[in-house]
Design a protein around this motif. Sequence first.
Motif: not given
Length: 474
Positions: A297-309
């Motif tokens: 899923p496109i919102k799986s795993f942890y986002p980076n500092a800009f909030g990007l997955y």
Amino acid sequence: MGNFHVTKIKYPKAGPGLVFVQGGSFVMGAKEEDVMGDWNNVPRRITVPSFFIDETEVANVHYREYLYWLENTFSGDTSIMYKCLPDTLVWREELAYNEPYVEYYFRYPSYNFYPVVGVSWRQAHDFCIWRSDRVNELNLVSKGYLKKDAIKKELKGGGADGSFNTETYLMNPDLIASRGKPKKSELKDVNNKPRSTVKMEDGILNMGYRLPTEAEWEYAAYGLLDQNPSPRRKENSSGEELRSNQQIYAWSKNMSGLRDTRHGTWQGKMMANFKRTSGDNMGVAGGLNDRAAIPGPIKSFYPNAFGLYNMSGNVSEWVGDVYRPMTPSDGQDFNYFRGNKFQKYYKNSSGAYERDSMGRLKKTDISDEEVKNRTNYQRNNVINFMDGDSTSGASYGYGVTSLINDQSRVFKGGSWNDRAYWLSPGSRRYMQEDQSSSTVGFRCAQTYLGPPEGPGFQEGNIFGKRRQKGSKKK
């Protein structure tokens, strides 16, 4: 007294799905040993201005909405639909049973919010134009400059002449059907009556979606804001021009590792969807390492500092650039990009603009004769700039000595079927712009115009007339 309208200063807002990325200087290129021996990502410091980029990869459901619009607006025109359909056959392998993915991955609801794959660079580019037009169309409907039923009429077989296109609206609004005229508007014409059309300088239209440049994508992927120990958070504070670490991957929680090192329930979790080793795409039953066999899923795993997955792993992503091995070391150090082909809007023998089969304004190449006296460029097509000349000493014989030509486009980020080496944002590969893969998707970007730190900040250091604040004498 002629109603010259000056819009109050405003800054573009992020379009739907986009997040703000504060620009800056960074080292673009390899962050670990070049084990492939490509020498195509030699480190170099460049500056990227602030911009917007999608929080996630474009998902199957987003792309199906695009096809839904095409199917209804151009009903009966199978050639347009065929040109835009993703290639689901990219899942096929000679010695693997992947037919279920061929049949179901793009369409079945289980995979609604999985990244779309099998999309070529050209298809991704066209999707960005379509997305821009739909956002601007809705803006104009909500403001009364298009009639409320404009979108429904468009979806009932409006075709090329009945569909909305931003460039067509700006250059020749008369070509746009269902135009409205708001009864109340702060925009007035010379007769002090409400204007029926909007101009770009009115600040109503969106800047438009596009593919990110390679430099933008790589900068956004690192999310280096997390490496600044004291960033500026508000206007009346100061920030540090400092980075404490250099990342290898898109996450900052473990500088060079692939697992989360923070104590707690996340400790030891894989930070991306990738292929750990030969034959290991997800681990052992009962303890799956990244819990994804194919794209997740496109919102799986942890986002980076800009909030990007998923800037590392899940699927690799198309960027706007044409591939050349040495461009990162030869190109401009501000807003670097290779892929410019300068064009102008086509006019027929009557001096009128014309629309193509998709409802967009036709364009034609600027001739070299028109620009020969310019000081900043002398050719209309600079995709192959510095190829085979005395400055670069490089030439590419496609199909003879290399597989590189003017249709070779860069993709980055590593995928569900890649080893960890390719997860580093500095790594780069290429593919022909009309080809696609089960491991390559895309996300969109948008230009930002305004203070580089974002709305709410000033641009430039402002020195007032008052004396500056200083420490009190004891």
